[in-house]
Write an enzyme that holds these catalytic residues in place. Structure first.
Site, PDB file in Angstrom:
ATOM      1  N   ASP A 243      -6.458   0.892   0.981  1.00  0.00           N
ATOM      2  CA  ASP A 243      -6.514   1.042   2.440  1.00  0.00           C
ATOM      3  C   ASP A 243      -7.893   0.576   2.897  1.00  0.00           C
ATOM      4  OD1 ASP A 243      -8.305   3.009   1.768  1.00  0.00           O
ATOM      5  OD2 ASP A 243      -7.378   4.569   2.997  1.00  0.00           O
TER       6      ASP A 243
ATOM      7  N   LYS B 297       0.840  -1.205   0.000  1.00  0.00           N
ATOM      8  CA  LYS B 297       0.000   0.000   0.000  1.00  0.00           C
ATOM      9  C   LYS B 297       0.882   1.264   0.000  1.00  0.00           C
ATOM     10  CE  LYS B 297      -1.804   1.826   3.522  1.00  0.00           C
ATOM     11  NZ  LYS B 297      -2.422   2.339   4.722  1.00  0.00           N
TER      12      LYS B 297
END
Ligand code: SF4
Length: 211
Positions: free
Chosen positions: A138, A120
């Site tokens: 997320d 991420k």
């Protein structure tokens, strides 16, 4: 979703969130990387308060690689998970110095190869810092991609792949910001404001709740 529907979805999200950009404050890609690491499980607002003071003291990988971990922990304490975050920031800074001549690498594979940098974080830095096309997943992006029916999974990688295959590449990075803003301001986990939601017609979740 057809390509036209995806474009319509993005238009509607743009209408609802006209200022959907990264809210982290930084003045170099290295500062962005540190801010993204700090932002896990923390608000961008809090990260910006912390980094304002932090970057005034230390803001290069060379400086960070030499910092005492307890000193760094004290400076980032209020972002939460400060021990792991301090460890990761120092580890990736050392890696940037040792393996990349002090420059944050500009491709996803090298970013992900940095100690302490996950998928991420690498995706956000690649997209926001280098202008690349990527979808960082997320908690908000994961929730929205499920509610909109792009995926039926709590696995971030599955959501990333589903979004990448359904959405034309040029929209990936922008959609990431739009979904984060929608998740933060409209479609929260517990109390989504469905009456205010402009993308209701594409929501699989609301259709199932109403059954
Ligand atoms: S209709 Fe409600 S649940 Fe669906 S995306 Fe909008 S806010 Fe979220």
């Amino acid at each position: 979703m057809t390509n036209n529907e995806v474009k319509d979805l993005i238009d509607l999200l743009d209408k609802q969130h006209p200022n959907a950009v990264c809210e982290l404050e930084y003045s170099s890609i290295y500062e962005l990387l540190v801010a993204v690491i700090l932002s896990a499980q923390c608000t961008d607002k809090r990260v910006n308060i912390v980094t304002k003071k932090l970057f005034a003291v230390v803001n290069t990988p060379e400086q960070m690689a030499k910092i005492d971990i307890e000193q760094l922990e004290k400076m980032i304490f209020s972002c939460g998970f400060y021990h792991n975050k301090a460890k990761n920031i120092i580890a990736c800074s050392k890696d940037i110095v040792d393996r990349f001549g002090g420059e944050v690498p500009s491709n996803i594979d090298d970013l992900m190869s940095l100690a302490g940098v996950g998928r991420k974080t690498a995706n956000v830095v690649y997209a926001v810092g280098f202008g690349g096309n990527a979808i960082a997943v997320d908690t908000h992006v994961l929730r929205l991609s499920n509610r909109l029916g792009f995926v039926d999974s709590d696995n971030p990688l599955a959501a990333e792949k589903a979004l990448m295959s359904a959405v034309p590449e040029e929209y990936w990075s922008h959609l990431h910001h739009l979904l984060i803003h929608h998740g933060r301001h409209v479609c929260s986990s517990q109390k989504p404001k469905c009456d205010e939601c402009l993308i209701k017609k594409y929501c699989k979740y609301i259709k199932e709740v109403k059954k």
